[in-house]
Write an enzyme that holds these catalytic residues in place. Structure first.
Site, mmCIF file in Angstrom:
data_model
loop_
_atom_site.group_PDB
_atom_site.id
_atom_site.type_symbol
_atom_site.label_atom_id
_atom_site.label_comp_id
_atom_site.label_asym_id
_atom_site.label_seq_id
_atom_site.Cartn_x
_atom_site.Cartn_y
_atom_site.Cartn_z
ATOM 1 N N TYR A 42 0.848 -1.201 0.000
ATOM 2 C CA TYR A 42 0.000 0.000 0.000
ATOM 3 C C TYR A 42 0.880 1.246 0.000
ATOM 4 C CZ TYR A 42 -3.533 3.389 1.374
ATOM 5 O OH TYR A 42 -4.361 4.483 1.419
ATOM 6 N N LYS A 121 5.722 5.041 17.281
ATOM 7 C CA LYS A 121 4.472 5.038 16.516
ATOM 8 C C LYS A 121 3.746 3.732 16.820
ATOM 9 C CE LYS A 121 2.414 5.924 12.056
ATOM 10 N NZ LYS A 121 1.650 4.679 11.896
ATOM 11 N N ARG A 142 -11.595 7.543 14.648
ATOM 12 C CA ARG A 142 -11.263 8.615 13.708
ATOM 13 C C ARG A 142 -12.221 8.639 12.516
ATOM 14 N NH1 ARG A 142 -5.470 8.338 10.801
ATOM 15 N NH2 ARG A 142 -6.611 6.865 9.517
HETATM 16 P P1 NAD Z 1 -0.718 5.917 9.800
HETATM 17 O O1 NAD Z 1 -1.212 4.819 10.644
HETATM 18 O O2 NAD Z 1 0.410 5.626 8.898
HETATM 19 O O3 NAD Z 1 -0.277 7.159 10.703
HETATM 20 C C1 NAD Z 1 -1.187 8.036 11.344
HETATM 21 C C2 NAD Z 1 -1.693 7.472 12.621
HETATM 22 O O4 NAD Z 1 -0.627 7.079 13.470
HETATM 23 C C3 NAD Z 1 -2.437 8.471 13.485
HETATM 24 O O5 NAD Z 1 -3.756 8.659 13.029
HETATM 25 C C4 NAD Z 1 -2.401 7.787 14.821
HETATM 26 O O6 NAD Z 1 -3.542 6.972 14.951
HETATM 27 C C5 NAD Z 1 -1.186 6.891 14.733
HETATM 28 N N1 NAD Z 1 -0.154 7.083 15.771
HETATM 29 C C6 NAD Z 1 0.464 6.062 16.440
HETATM 30 N N2 NAD Z 1 1.338 6.528 17.332
HETATM 31 C C7 NAD Z 1 1.282 7.877 17.263
HETATM 32 C C8 NAD Z 1 1.949 8.912 17.972
HETATM 33 N N3 NAD Z 1 2.867 8.666 18.913
HETATM 34 N N4 NAD Z 1 1.648 10.190 17.650
HETATM 35 C C9 NAD Z 1 0.734 10.473 16.679
HETATM 36 N N5 NAD Z 1 0.053 9.524 15.974
HETATM 37 C C10 NAD Z 1 0.332 8.239 16.262
HETATM 38 O O7 NAD Z 1 -1.844 6.568 8.965
HETATM 39 P P2 NAD Z 1 -3.278 6.105 8.623
HETATM 40 O O8 NAD Z 1 -3.818 7.221 7.824
HETATM 41 O O9 NAD Z 1 -4.025 5.656 9.824
HETATM 42 O O10 NAD Z 1 -3.069 4.852 7.742
HETATM 43 C C11 NAD Z 1 -2.214 4.852 6.647
HETATM 44 C C12 NAD Z 1 -1.384 3.615 6.731
HETATM 45 O O11 NAD Z 1 -2.246 2.506 6.919
HETATM 46 C C13 NAD Z 1 -0.626 3.367 5.467
HETATM 47 O O12 NAD Z 1 0.648 3.931 5.515
HETATM 48 C C14 NAD Z 1 -0.601 1.868 5.399
HETATM 49 O O13 NAD Z 1 0.567 1.390 6.020
HETATM 50 C C15 NAD Z 1 -1.811 1.448 6.162
HETATM 51 N N6 NAD Z 1 -2.863 1.024 5.227
HETATM 52 C C16 NAD Z 1 -2.751 -0.204 4.740
HETATM 53 C C17 NAD Z 1 -3.692 -0.674 3.841
HETATM 54 C C18 NAD Z 1 -3.549 -2.079 3.319
HETATM 55 O O14 NAD Z 1 -4.310 -2.444 2.452
HETATM 56 N N7 NAD Z 1 -2.625 -2.858 3.854
HETATM 57 C C19 NAD Z 1 -4.755 0.148 3.421
HETATM 58 C C20 NAD Z 1 -4.828 1.430 3.940
HETATM 59 C C21 NAD Z 1 -3.878 1.871 4.838
#
Ligand code: NAD
Length: 333
Positions: A42, A121, A142
């Site tokens: 992704y 994270k 969210r």
């Molecule tokens: P993300 O998970 O990459 O990052 C944002 C999130 O990190 C924040 O919303 C928060 O919930 C979290 N977070 C954890 N620790 C944190 C901290 N200390 N401070 C601030 N935030 C923290 O972003 P996203 O928008 O939730 O998801 C995107 C990611 O999800 C993509 O990069 C991908 O890896 C994954 N994804 C995978 C698929 C798939 O099909 N495998 C599909 C969609 C998304």
């Protein structure tokens, strides 16, 4: 083909195809908690889409995954909650060079060198908790960033989340609900013994367990949480992120305590090495390090895009060789 060698019509076709495919991946991941592909696949396709849309901005559209937080509005059957302050995602980088580029842009935009708070994270799902007079009155996911789901009854089953704070404040705090590695292994063993499909990873297991119509199911899933954000730091008298984490701990909120303040980005490498070395030992999953400007005045100056804050960035760990099944075995020995 490199993006700058594409014809306009090739770029149009590829952009539209990626927007469609990534949207489908998003629906499976965010709404069904059952991803179709691994995260690094992704992430790679998403990076290609970002590059295409940057080179050919005429093909950006408001429905593109680059312009939206999470999936579409969710259809879980849980009541809806509107977030007065949108819940954003995070921009991400995959190398120290890219992190340095982000810092260069940040310093240039601020006209000064900020300090940064480094945090783990946490690999879970974002949650917002509203406390009134120190009492937990609402918990929400969210969702699409503006409209999430009401999971108050479910969150009240999570032991780490206090129903009552140590001070009678009115505040909304945000963080991450996650499934400890041990709970994940137990849950998947039980599901497999029961002939059910195991969850792909602890993040999807946590999301599937929190977004339940029956809070009893959530209780049995043994979730936990860390809190790391508030849009109202003035309520706590905090002027930067590291102070917010200290004040959260005073209030009795669960905080992850491996954060560290650095003066310049070139100190981040040590922290990333340390986190990489600790990763398997931690009782919860992490997928990277979050770098946050440690000064709220500077944060407000930087502001946000429609999708991500400009004052923070996620450094994502490279994909692990091992798949979930192998990891499960490692965790249990
Ligand atoms: P993300 O998970 O990459 O990052 C944002 C999130 O990190 C924040 O919303 C928060 O919930 C979290 N977070 C954890 N620790 C944190 C901290 N200390 N401070 C601030 N935030 C923290 O972003 P996203 O928008 O939730 O998801 C995107 C990611 O999800 C993509 O990069 C991908 O890896 C994954 N994804 C995978 C698929 C798939 O099909 N495998 C599909 C969609 C998304």
């Amino acid at each position: 083909k490199p993006v700058d060698q594409l014809t306009t019509s090739e770029a149009q076709q590829e952009t539209a195809a990626l927007q469609k495919r990534l949207t489908e991946y998003g629906v499976a991941y965010y709404e069904k908690d059952a991803p179709l592909v691994e995260d690094h696949v992704y992430d790679e396709e998403y990076a290609r889409l970002v590059a295409l849309e940057a080179r050919f901005p005429q093909f950006v559209n408001p429905d593109s995954p680059t312009q939206n937080v999470g999936g579409a509005e969710t259809k879980s059957g849980l009541p809806k909650v509107t977030h007065p302050v949108p819940m954003l995602s995070l921009g991400d980088v995959f190398s120290l060079d890219e992190l340095q580029e982000w810092e260069d842009r940040t310093v240039k935009s601020l006209g000064q060198q900020p300090k940064y708070n480094l945090e783990l994270k946490i690999d879970g799902l974002a949650i917002a908790l509203r406390y009134e007079n120190g009492r937990l009155i609402q918990a929400s996911t969210r969702g699409n960033g503006v409209i999430g789901e009401d999971v108050t009854a479910n969150v009240k089953t999570i032991k780490a989340v206090p129903q009552e704070l140590k001070e009678k404040v009115n505040i909304e705090v945000r963080g991450e609900v996650y499934m400890p590695k041990e709970s994940f292994v137990q849950l998947n063993e039980a599901r497999e013994a029961d002939g059910q499909e195991p969850f792909a990873n602890p993040r999807n297991a946590a999301a599937g367990s929190l977004r339940q119509l029956d809070a009893k199911v959530t209780r049995a899933r043994k979730l936990s949480a860390f809190i790391y954000y508030t849009a109202e730091p003035e309520v706590l008298g905090a002027t930067n992120q590291s102070q917010v984490l200290e004040r959260f701990a005073d209030l009795g909120l669960p905080t992850e305590t491996h954060n560290r303040v650095i003066n310049k980005m070139d100190e981040v490498g040590d922290y990333i090495d340390w986190c990489t070395a600790q990763r398997d030992e931690l009782p919860f999953g992490i997928d990277g390090v979050v770098v946050k400007v440690n000064n709220f005045d500077l944060e407000y100056d930087l502001g946000n895009t429609v999708k991500v804050p400009r004052w923070a960035i996620a450094y994502k760990f490279p994909p692990e060789e091992a798949n979930t099944v192998v990891r499960e075995i490692e965790w249990t020995v």
